[in-house]
Design a protein around this motif. Structure first.
Motif, PDB file in Angstrom:
ATOM      1  N   MET A 157     -17.380   5.515  30.631  1.00 43.90           N
ATOM      2  CA  MET A 157     -18.264   6.071  29.604  1.00 43.90           C
ATOM      3  C   MET A 157     -17.729   5.776  28.211  1.00 43.90           C
ATOM      4  N   GLU A 158     -16.426   5.924  28.025  1.00 45.01           N
ATOM      5  CA  GLU A 158     -15.817   5.607  26.728  1.00 45.01           C
ATOM      6  C   GLU A 158     -16.051   4.144  26.350  1.00 45.01           C
ATOM      7  N   ALA A 159     -15.876   3.259  27.327  1.00 45.86           N
ATOM      8  CA  ALA A 159     -16.051   1.827  27.057  1.00 45.86           C
ATOM      9  C   ALA A 159     -17.507   1.503  26.737  1.00 45.86           C
ATOM     10  N   LEU A 160     -18.435   2.102  27.473  1.00 51.03           N
ATOM     11  CA  LEU A 160     -19.855   1.876  27.188  1.00 51.03           C
ATOM     12  C   LEU A 160     -20.210   2.359  25.788  1.00 51.03           C
ATOM     13  N   ALA A 161     -19.686   3.527  25.418  1.00 50.21           N
ATOM     14  CA  ALA A 161     -19.960   4.064  24.079  1.00 50.21           C
ATOM     15  C   ALA A 161     -19.470   3.111  22.992  1.00 50.21           C
ATOM     16  N   LYS A 162     -18.425   2.355  23.289  1.00 53.58           N
ATOM     17  CA  LYS A 162     -17.849   1.442  22.305  1.00 53.58           C
ATOM     18  C   LYS A 162     -18.572   0.100  22.268  1.00 53.58           C
ATOM     19  N   TYR A 163     -18.975  -0.419  23.427  1.00 54.52           N
ATOM     20  CA  TYR A 163     -19.454  -1.807  23.492  1.00 54.52           C
ATOM     21  C   TYR A 163     -20.967  -1.968  23.560  1.00 54.52           C
ATOM     22  N   VAL A 164     -21.709  -0.929  23.930  1.00 54.81           N
ATOM     23  CA  VAL A 164     -23.165  -1.077  24.009  1.00 54.81           C
ATOM     24  C   VAL A 164     -23.762  -1.078  22.608  1.00 54.81           C
ATOM     25  N   HIS A 165     -24.645  -2.032  22.371  1.00 53.19           N
ATOM     26  CA  HIS A 165     -25.336  -2.125  21.088  1.00 53.19           C
ATOM     27  C   HIS A 165     -26.839  -2.057  21.314  1.00 53.19           C
ATOM     28  N   SER A 166     -27.538  -1.711  20.271  1.00 53.72           N
ATOM     29  CA  SER A 166     -28.992  -1.583  20.344  1.00 53.72           C
ATOM     30  C   SER A 166     -29.618  -2.872  20.877  1.00 53.72           C
ATOM     31  N   GLY A 167     -30.502  -2.722  21.855  1.00 55.22           N
ATOM     32  CA  GLY A 167     -31.206  -3.869  22.405  1.00 55.22           C
ATOM     33  C   GLY A 167     -30.539  -4.525  23.589  1.00 55.22           C
ATOM     34  N   ASN A 168     -29.319  -4.101  23.962  1.00 52.85           N
ATOM     35  CA  ASN A 168     -28.599  -4.697  25.094  1.00 52.85           C
ATOM     36  C   ASN A 168     -29.309  -4.444  26.429  1.00 52.85           C
ATOM     37  N   THR A 169     -29.056  -5.365  27.350  1.00 51.12           N
ATOM     38  CA  THR A 169     -29.402  -5.143  28.757  1.00 51.12           C
ATOM     39  C   THR A 169     -28.102  -4.830  29.493  1.00 51.12           C
ATOM     40  N   VAL A 170     -28.122  -3.745  30.305  1.00 49.84           N
ATOM     41  CA  VAL A 170     -26.916  -3.298  31.007  1.00 49.84           C
ATOM     42  C   VAL A 170     -27.214  -3.166  32.496  1.00 49.84           C
ATOM     43  N   PHE A 171     -26.298  -3.684  33.336  1.00 49.89           N
ATOM     44  CA  PHE A 171     -26.357  -3.479  34.778  1.00 49.89           C
ATOM     45  C   PHE A 171     -25.236  -2.519  35.160  1.00 49.89           C
ATOM     46  N   ASP A 172     -25.583  -1.474  35.919  1.00 52.43           N
ATOM     47  CA  ASP A 172     -24.627  -0.478  36.396  1.00 52.43           C
ATOM     48  C   ASP A 172     -24.528  -0.629  37.915  1.00 52.43           C
ATOM     49  N   ILE A 173     -23.438  -1.239  38.384  1.00 52.35           N
ATOM     50  CA  ILE A 173     -23.274  -1.539  39.810  1.00 52.35           C
ATOM     51  C   ILE A 173     -22.568  -0.377  40.506  1.00 52.35           C
ATOM     52  N   GLY A 174     -23.233   0.170  41.517  1.00 51.61           N
ATOM     53  CA  GLY A 174     -22.705   1.358  42.180  1.00 51.61           C
ATOM     54  C   GLY A 174     -22.949   2.562  41.296  1.00 51.61           C
ATOM     55  N   CYS A 175     -24.221   2.819  40.980  1.00 50.90           N
ATOM     56  CA  CYS A 175     -24.552   3.767  39.895  1.00 50.90           C
ATOM     57  C   CYS A 175     -24.300   5.233  40.242  1.00 50.90           C
ATOM     58  N   GLY A 176     -24.142   5.574  41.534  1.00 47.97           N
ATOM     59  CA  GLY A 176     -23.819   6.951  41.895  1.00 47.97           C
ATOM     60  C   GLY A 176     -24.851   7.947  41.412  1.00 47.97           C
ATOM     61  N   SER A 177     -24.450   8.829  40.510  1.00 46.00           N
ATOM     62  CA  SER A 177     -25.350   9.845  39.961  1.00 46.00           C
ATOM     63  C   SER A 177     -26.234   9.305  38.849  1.00 46.00           C
ATOM     64  N   GLY A 178     -25.956   8.078  38.397  1.00 47.71           N
ATOM     65  CA  GLY A 178     -26.704   7.495  37.286  1.00 47.71           C
ATOM     66  C   GLY A 178     -26.111   7.787  35.928  1.00 47.71           C
ATOM     67  N   ILE A 179     -24.943   8.412  35.902  1.00 45.93           N
ATOM     68  CA  ILE A 179     -24.378   8.875  34.636  1.00 45.93           C
ATOM     69  C   ILE A 179     -24.054   7.709  33.697  1.00 45.93           C
ATOM     70  N   LEU A 180     -23.543   6.602  34.224  1.00 50.91           N
ATOM     71  CA  LEU A 180     -23.204   5.479  33.355  1.00 50.91           C
ATOM     72  C   LEU A 180     -24.458   4.794  32.826  1.00 50.91           C
ATOM     73  N   SER A 181     -25.488   4.727  33.643  1.00 49.03           N
ATOM     74  CA  SER A 181     -26.769   4.180  33.185  1.00 49.03           C
ATOM     75  C   SER A 181     -27.318   5.010  32.041  1.00 49.03           C
ATOM     76  N   LEU A 182     -27.200   6.318  32.154  1.00 46.91           N
ATOM     77  CA  LEU A 182     -27.700   7.223  31.115  1.00 46.91           C
ATOM     78  C   LEU A 182     -26.911   7.067  29.823  1.00 46.91           C
ATOM     79  N   VAL A 183     -25.597   6.927  29.926  1.00 42.90           N
ATOM     80  CA  VAL A 183     -24.766   6.721  28.736  1.00 42.90           C
ATOM     81  C   VAL A 183     -25.164   5.428  28.041  1.00 42.90           C
ATOM     82  N   ALA A 184     -25.346   4.364  28.821  1.00 42.23           N
ATOM     83  CA  ALA A 184     -25.722   3.074  28.232  1.00 42.23           C
ATOM     84  C   ALA A 184     -27.052   3.184  27.491  1.00 42.23           C
ATOM     85  N   ALA A 185     -28.020   3.864  28.103  1.00 42.05           N
ATOM     86  CA  ALA A 185     -29.337   4.014  27.469  1.00 42.05           C
ATOM     87  C   ALA A 185     -29.255   4.863  26.209  1.00 42.05           C
TER      88      ALA A 185
END
Length: 305
Positions: A157-185
């Motif tokens: 989550m910390e890394a996503l908060a740092k590296y995701v920029h507006s307009g990016n496409t993100v793939f979350d492999i092994g998404c589990g609860s979906g928490i990382l997908s939600l952080v990226a969005a």
């Protein structure tokens, strides 16, 4: 109702003998721990997300079973103990435990988790009042892995908060609860794909996406990344084991853009070099690697294509 927890440890050569003995007492459901179980996990790495690292160090000579009887079955527990000790099977321990709501007791340890100054993860059962300008992700992991409290999830989550920029496409492999997908969005990704082999995780992810009203940004798919996803992502995040990550890196190449970012965790700290070396061999530049507790997170940039 209270329960009796019974744990029997013996030699692997006596595994079948012990199982037959328990079957004779009507004990048909039990947890197994053995080197063979660990080997089976290794043969089917994509069917699980997380394993207690202690099991990976089990002796090849040991076999252990754990099962539970009700408080009304004390006589049966006593007979089993006498039989185990009489036949010198090894060691047996018995412990009375109180009935617990196993599915919900862990919630007392899950409280709001700030990712940075602008984003906080909040469980559905907590009341939270965000600061002005602060974004909130509301989540109920259910039976899926990923509340944000585990070191591996938090580092991703910390890394996503740092590296995701507006307009990016993100793939979350092994998404589990979906928490990382939600952080990226929440951090501005225009399109997020969460992928998981486990239908329980897919269901939990979809519920959390709906809970946060982010269906327009996030799509959750069931299956193997390399079978259900077409196209490329600016950022790929994967919270899996080191061996699984290394095994999928070559196939991952076709799904990441030139100089895209790969965020990986779920890596035991002593295996971080395994992942980093594999990435470097494929032309990635290691941007960061962090350790929290026993776990490591590696952030790398793909080479130019």
């Amino acid at each position: 109702m209270n329960y009796i927890k019974i744990q029997i440890t013996t030699e692997i050569e006596r595994q079948n003998e012990l199982i037959l003995l328990l079957d004779g007492f009507g004990v048909e459901q039990y947890e197994e721990m053995s080197h063979e179980v660990v080997a089976e996990l290794g043969r089917d790495e994509f069917s699980w997300d997380y394993v207690d690292p202690e099991i990976l160090n089990i002796s090849e000579e040991m076999y252990q079973v754990t099962f539970y009887l009700t408080e009304h079955e004390k006589e049966l527990a006593k007979k089993i103990q006498e039989e185990i000790e009489g036949k010198d099977f090894g060691t047996i321990s018995m412990e009375e435990i109180e009935e617990e709501d196993w599915a919900n007791n862990w919630k007392e340890y899950f409280h709001p988790i700030p990712i940075d100054e602008t984003l906080t993860i909040v469980p559905t059962w907590e009341e939270y009042h965000p600061r002005e300008g602060e974004k909130v992700i509301t989540i109920d992991p259910g039976m899926a892995f990923g509340s944000g409290t585990h070191e591996t999830t938090f580092m991703c989550m910390e890394a996503l908060a740092k590296y995701v920029h507006s307009g990016n496409t993100v793939f979350d492999i092994g998404c589990g609860s979906g928490i990382l997908s939600l952080v990226a969005a929440k951090k501005g990704a225009k399109k997020v794909l969460g992928i998981d082999l486990d239908p329980v995780c897919v269901s939990a992810s979809n519920q959390n996406v709906a809970l946060n009203q982010m269906e327009d940004q996030i799509t959750i798919l069931e299956g193997d990344l390399f079978q259900v996803v077409k196209g490329q992502a600016d950022i790929i995040v994967s919270n899996l084991f080191a061996e699984v990550i290394v095994g999928m890196l070559e196939d991952l190449q076709k799904h990441i853009v030139s100089e895209g970012i790969f965020i990986s965790s779920g890596i035991l700290a002593e295996k971080a070099d395994l992942v980093k070396n594999a990435l470097v061999d494929l032309g990635y530049e290691i941007l960061e690697d962090h350790v929290k507790g026993e776990w490591a997170c590696v952030v790398a940039k793909a080479g130019k294509k």
